[in-house]
Design a protein around this motif. Structure first.
Motif, mmCIF file in Angstrom:
data_model
loop_
_atom_site.group_PDB
_atom_site.id
_atom_site.type_symbol
_atom_site.label_atom_id
_atom_site.label_comp_id
_atom_site.label_asym_id
_atom_site.label_seq_id
_atom_site.Cartn_x
_atom_site.Cartn_y
_atom_site.Cartn_z
ATOM 1 N N GLU A 111 0.743 -1.128 -0.050
ATOM 2 C CA GLU A 111 -0.096 -0.093 0.096
ATOM 3 C C GLU A 111 0.754 1.232 -0.077
ATOM 4 O O GLU A 111 0.354 2.185 -0.744
ATOM 5 N N VAL A 112 2.099 1.165 0.783
ATOM 6 C CA VAL A 112 2.852 2.434 0.778
ATOM 7 C C VAL A 112 3.474 2.621 -0.719
ATOM 8 O O VAL A 112 3.328 3.764 -1.065
ATOM 9 N N ILE A 113 3.770 1.592 -1.217
ATOM 10 C CA ILE A 113 4.405 1.501 -2.526
ATOM 11 C C ILE A 113 3.293 2.097 -3.601
ATOM 12 O O ILE A 113 3.555 3.200 -4.462
ATOM 13 N N GLY A 114 2.134 1.960 -3.445
ATOM 14 C CA GLY A 114 1.234 2.225 -4.230
ATOM 15 C C GLY A 114 0.909 3.648 -3.918
ATOM 16 O O GLY A 114 0.465 4.601 -4.793
ATOM 17 N N LEU A 115 0.907 4.017 -2.893
ATOM 18 C CA LEU A 115 0.814 5.583 -2.403
ATOM 19 C C LEU A 115 1.755 6.382 -2.902
ATOM 20 O O LEU A 115 1.420 7.560 -3.371
ATOM 21 N N LEU A 116 2.992 5.911 -3.028
ATOM 22 C CA LEU A 116 4.274 6.588 -3.695
ATOM 23 C C LEU A 116 3.668 6.898 -4.992
ATOM 24 O O LEU A 116 3.841 7.988 -5.525
ATOM 25 N N LYS A 117 3.204 5.901 -5.773
ATOM 26 C CA LYS A 117 2.815 6.235 -7.127
ATOM 27 C C LYS A 117 1.723 7.008 -7.130
ATOM 28 O O LYS A 117 1.598 7.633 -8.367
ATOM 29 N N GLY A 118 0.770 6.881 -6.188
ATOM 30 C CA GLY A 118 -0.557 7.545 -6.382
ATOM 31 C C GLY A 118 -0.241 9.073 -6.118
ATOM 32 O O GLY A 118 -1.299 9.865 -6.385
ATOM 33 N N THR A 119 0.801 9.514 -5.621
ATOM 34 C CA THR A 119 0.957 10.919 -5.283
ATOM 35 C C THR A 119 1.037 11.827 -6.679
ATOM 36 O O THR A 119 0.856 13.063 -6.660
ATOM 37 N N SER A 120 1.018 10.972 -7.634
ATOM 38 C CA SER A 120 1.183 11.693 -8.987
ATOM 39 C C SER A 120 -0.220 12.318 -9.205
ATOM 40 O O SER A 120 -0.461 13.198 -10.150
#
Length: 323
Positions: A229-238
């Motif tokens: 989820e944290v990795i997905g959040l990192l990419k979702g910050t775009s």
């Protein structure tokens, strides 16, 4: 003359064992895996083709990638992406843990509130939540602090209190809290309730039951999914580009709109996203190994370390055969 009877003692004669010829050491043949080598060859050829396509095609413009990779604007935008990820993760974990405890409580009101929150925030897309917080001043001109349903002691304009960055923090954190709540709840539900009953029968205090028995076992399940989820959040910050925040993806767009170098700038963003996600993946793997001690028969190393060790072992065998 009388015959004298003499007793003859019993004599045990050892059997004669024939001398056998010296035995030769057995030759141990390794197991053959032909299809493994075929798959390795196919993957190696495909990887070589991919590398060749990246290196030999001048349209990738690798010199331009190197020019902008460590530029000041790109590094500042990358730092903003990291900040958004860290703050969103912190808000999501804290609030998600509270929501998970509310969902597992015996109070029906707490259960309903937690279930409603997770249902709503998982149903609404992230970009809509960000735009909602960004335009909150349309609904509420001021935000006051005081007695509930009573007088307000401090009031602040909503537009100045919740700016674009604050709206991004709230949107990302509250959105992730709904997912972290279910992750934490699933981790605690996976722990066998009989262990808590046994600990209670032994007279262990509830706080010690939680910190020493339940939490370590729940973290074995919570950590891998939380890392994803944290990795997905990192990419979702775009997604916060809709609020014109200069995070990595938005800044890359600004640069290639100004210079016309679309592909090299997209590669710059891809490189930095890959670096950041790789760091998070390594941290996730280390956390999994820490909380998974005693639960697996063998320690699973990192994939790159496994590949490196395999290459070293193969080289050592070749040197041994040469000698």
């Amino acid at each position: 003359m009388s015959d004298t009877t003499r007793s003859v003692p019993d004599v045990t004669v050892a059997p004669v064992v024939p001398r056998s010829a010296p035995t030769r050491p057995l030759t141990v043949l390794p197991a053959r895996h032909p299809w493994r080598w075929v798959a390795t060859a196919v993957v190696a050829v495909l990887a070589a083709m991919a590398v060749n396509a990246l290196v030999t095609n001048p349209a990738w413009e690798w010199p331009t990638v190197g020019q902008f990779l460590f530029s000041a604007t790109i590094l500042e935008s990358m730092w903003l992406t990291v900040r958004l990820t860290l703050v969103g993760t912190a808000i999501g974990l804290v609030l998600g843990t509270v929501l998970a405890l509310m969902r597992m409580s015996h109070n029906p009101l707490l259960k309903v509130v937690s279930f409603t929150y997770t249902s709503v925030f998982r149903s609404v897309p992230l970009i809509l939540q960000l735009l909602f917080w960004y335009n909150l001043a349309i609904l509420y001109r001021v935000i006051g602090f005081g007695i509930p349903f009573g007088p307000q002691f401090w009031t602040f304009p909503t537009q100045s209190l919740i700016g674009p960055l604050t709206a991004a923090f709230l949107g990302l954190g509250l959105h992730q809290a709904a997912y972290f709540a279910e992750i934490v709840r699933s981790g605690f539900l996976a722990v066998d309730p009989g262990q808590r009953e046994a600990a209670a029968a032994l007279g262990i205090p509830q706080a010690r039951q939680f910190w020493r028995i339940q939490l370590p076992q729940a973290l074995r399940i919570i950590v891998p999914t939380t890392g994803n989820e944290v990795i997905g959040l990192l990419k979702g910050t775009s997604v916060v580009y809709v609020m014109a925040l200069p995070e990595l993806f938005y800044q890359v767009q600004v640069v290639y709109n100004r210079t016309g170098r679309v592909i090299p700038l997209l590669l710059v963003a891809a490189v930095w996203y890959t670096v950041l996600t790789t760091v998070l993946s390594v941290l996730q793997c280390l956390a999994e190994r820490h909380y998974g001690r005693g639960s697996s028969r063998a320690d699973t190393p990192l994939p790159f370390l496994t590949l490196l060790r395999t290459a070293r072992a193969a080289r050592a065998r070749r040197h041994g055969d040469a000698r």
